[in-house]
Design a protein around this motif. Sequence first.
Motif, PDB file in Angstrom:
ATOM      1  N   ASP A  32       0.831  -1.205   0.000  1.00 11.14           N
ATOM      2  CA  ASP A  32       0.000   0.000   0.000  1.00 11.14           C
ATOM      3  C   ASP A  32       0.868   1.259   0.000  1.00 11.14           C
ATOM      4  O   ASP A  32       0.569   2.221  -0.719  1.00 11.14           O
ATOM      5  CB  ASP A  32      -0.950   0.009   1.199  1.00 11.14           C
ATOM      6  N   ASP A  33       1.932   1.255   0.786  1.00  7.10           N
ATOM      7  CA  ASP A  33       2.857   2.398   0.804  1.00  7.10           C
ATOM      8  C   ASP A  33       3.513   2.581  -0.564  1.00  7.10           C
ATOM      9  O   ASP A  33       3.702   3.696  -1.034  1.00  7.10           O
ATOM     10  CB  ASP A  33       3.934   2.217   1.876  1.00  7.10           C
ATOM     11  N   PHE A  34       3.884   1.453  -1.199  1.00 10.37           N
ATOM     12  CA  PHE A  34       4.480   1.525  -2.536  1.00 10.37           C
ATOM     13  C   PHE A  34       3.491   2.139  -3.519  1.00 10.37           C
ATOM     14  O   PHE A  34       3.850   2.995  -4.332  1.00 10.37           O
ATOM     15  CB  PHE A  34       4.921   0.129  -3.013  1.00 10.37           C
ATOM     16  N   ALA A  35       2.231   1.724  -3.454  1.00  6.84           N
ATOM     17  CA  ALA A  35       1.206   2.260  -4.352  1.00  6.84           C
ATOM     18  C   ALA A  35       1.077   3.777  -4.195  1.00  6.84           C
ATOM     19  O   ALA A  35       0.970   4.508  -5.196  1.00  6.84           O
ATOM     20  CB  ALA A  35      -0.140   1.578  -4.093  1.00  6.84           C
ATOM     21  N   VAL A  36       1.114   4.259  -2.966  1.00  3.74           N
ATOM     22  CA  VAL A  36       0.981   5.703  -2.709  1.00  3.74           C
ATOM     23  C   VAL A  36       2.150   6.478  -3.308  1.00  3.74           C
ATOM     24  O   VAL A  36       1.965   7.485  -3.988  1.00  3.74           O
ATOM     25  CB  VAL A  36       0.845   5.983  -1.188  1.00  3.74           C
ATOM     26  N   VAL A  37       3.373   6.003  -3.072  1.00  5.28           N
ATOM     27  CA  VAL A  37       4.536   6.727  -3.583  1.00  5.28           C
ATOM     28  C   VAL A  37       4.611   6.612  -5.110  1.00  5.28           C
ATOM     29  O   VAL A  37       5.001   7.557  -5.792  1.00  5.28           O
ATOM     30  CB  VAL A  37       5.839   6.282  -2.876  1.00  5.28           C
ATOM     31  N   MET A  38       4.182   5.476  -5.649  1.00  4.36           N
ATOM     32  CA  MET A  38       4.146   5.315  -7.108  1.00  4.36           C
ATOM     33  C   MET A  38       3.139   6.286  -7.721  1.00  4.36           C
ATOM     34  O   MET A  38       3.373   6.868  -8.780  1.00  4.36           O
ATOM     35  CB  MET A  38       3.799   3.869  -7.466  1.00  4.36           C
ATOM     36  N   ASP A  39       2.044   6.492  -7.037  1.00  3.01           N
ATOM     37  CA  ASP A  39       1.028   7.422  -7.517  1.00  3.01           C
ATOM     38  C   ASP A  39       1.553   8.854  -7.525  1.00  3.01           C
ATOM     39  O   ASP A  39       1.283   9.616  -8.450  1.00  3.01           O
ATOM     40  CB  ASP A  39      -0.221   7.326  -6.633  1.00  3.01           C
ATOM     41  N   LYS A  40       2.332   9.204  -6.510  1.00  9.05           N
ATOM     42  CA  LYS A  40       2.774  10.589  -6.339  1.00  9.05           C
ATOM     43  C   LYS A  40       3.908  11.005  -7.271  1.00  9.05           C
ATOM     44  O   LYS A  40       3.950  12.148  -7.726  1.00  9.05           O
ATOM     45  CB  LYS A  40       3.232  10.825  -4.900  1.00  9.05           C
ATOM     46  N   ILE A  41       4.855  10.111  -7.548  1.00 11.49           N
ATOM     47  CA  ILE A  41       6.040  10.522  -8.296  1.00 11.49           C
ATOM     48  C   ILE A  41       5.662  10.908  -9.728  1.00 11.49           C
ATOM     49  O   ILE A  41       4.806  10.276 -10.355  1.00 11.49           O
ATOM     50  CB  ILE A  41       7.138   9.429  -8.285  1.00 11.49           C
ATOM     51  N   GLU A  42       6.281  11.976 -10.204  1.00 13.96           N
ATOM     52  CA  GLU A  42       6.081  12.386 -11.589  1.00 13.96           C
ATOM     53  C   GLU A  42       6.613  11.288 -12.495  1.00 13.96           C
ATOM     54  O   GLU A  42       7.688  10.741 -12.273  1.00 13.96           O
ATOM     55  CB  GLU A  42       6.821  13.698 -11.874  1.00 13.96           C
TER      56      GLU A  42
END
Length: 182
Positions: A68-78
């Motif tokens: 879930d944490d990976f999904a969030v950071v993947m969503d945020k990065i340009e």
Amino acid sequence: MRKVIAAINMTLDGFCDHTAVNPDDEIHEHYTELLSKGGVALYGRTTYQLMEYWKPFVQKPMGNKAMDDFAVVMDKIEKVVFSHTLKSVDWESARLATRSLEEEVLALKQQPGKDILVGSPGLIIQLMNLQLIDECQLCVHPVIAGGGLPLFKNISDRTTLTLLKTKTFGSGAVLLYYEPVK
């Protein structure tokens, strides 16, 4: 100047096949940290479309903290996507590249900000051939695939790398940090 970091998972026999490896929580946590330290991620069409898998889990987490944490950071990065076939991308944090890979990377390197991450095998090879990779992070999993997409099949010149450090995961995967000798 921003660094260009090539980061990829591969099998012991040198293939980049996401179905051949099974990253555990510890590896997901590592890549979450890497992405959070990055400013932009460069993807080819195929890898970008594979990464779209993570998009729904931002709104509807799967219940595994590391993933879930990976999904969030993947969503945020340009994300900058290089494709000759895609006409648009619907991920808010993604855009299609409008310049050549070399022009785009040289422009990004000149901008202030966090490192530039590259996670597509084809882009890694193109950037290595252009001598634009500053660091390689190869996560070698204890799996022999016996076939698939070899990472280094289209290198145009001999490339010498200096080992910077290693990191061993509980799963037996080993992360090798290399710097190309220029």
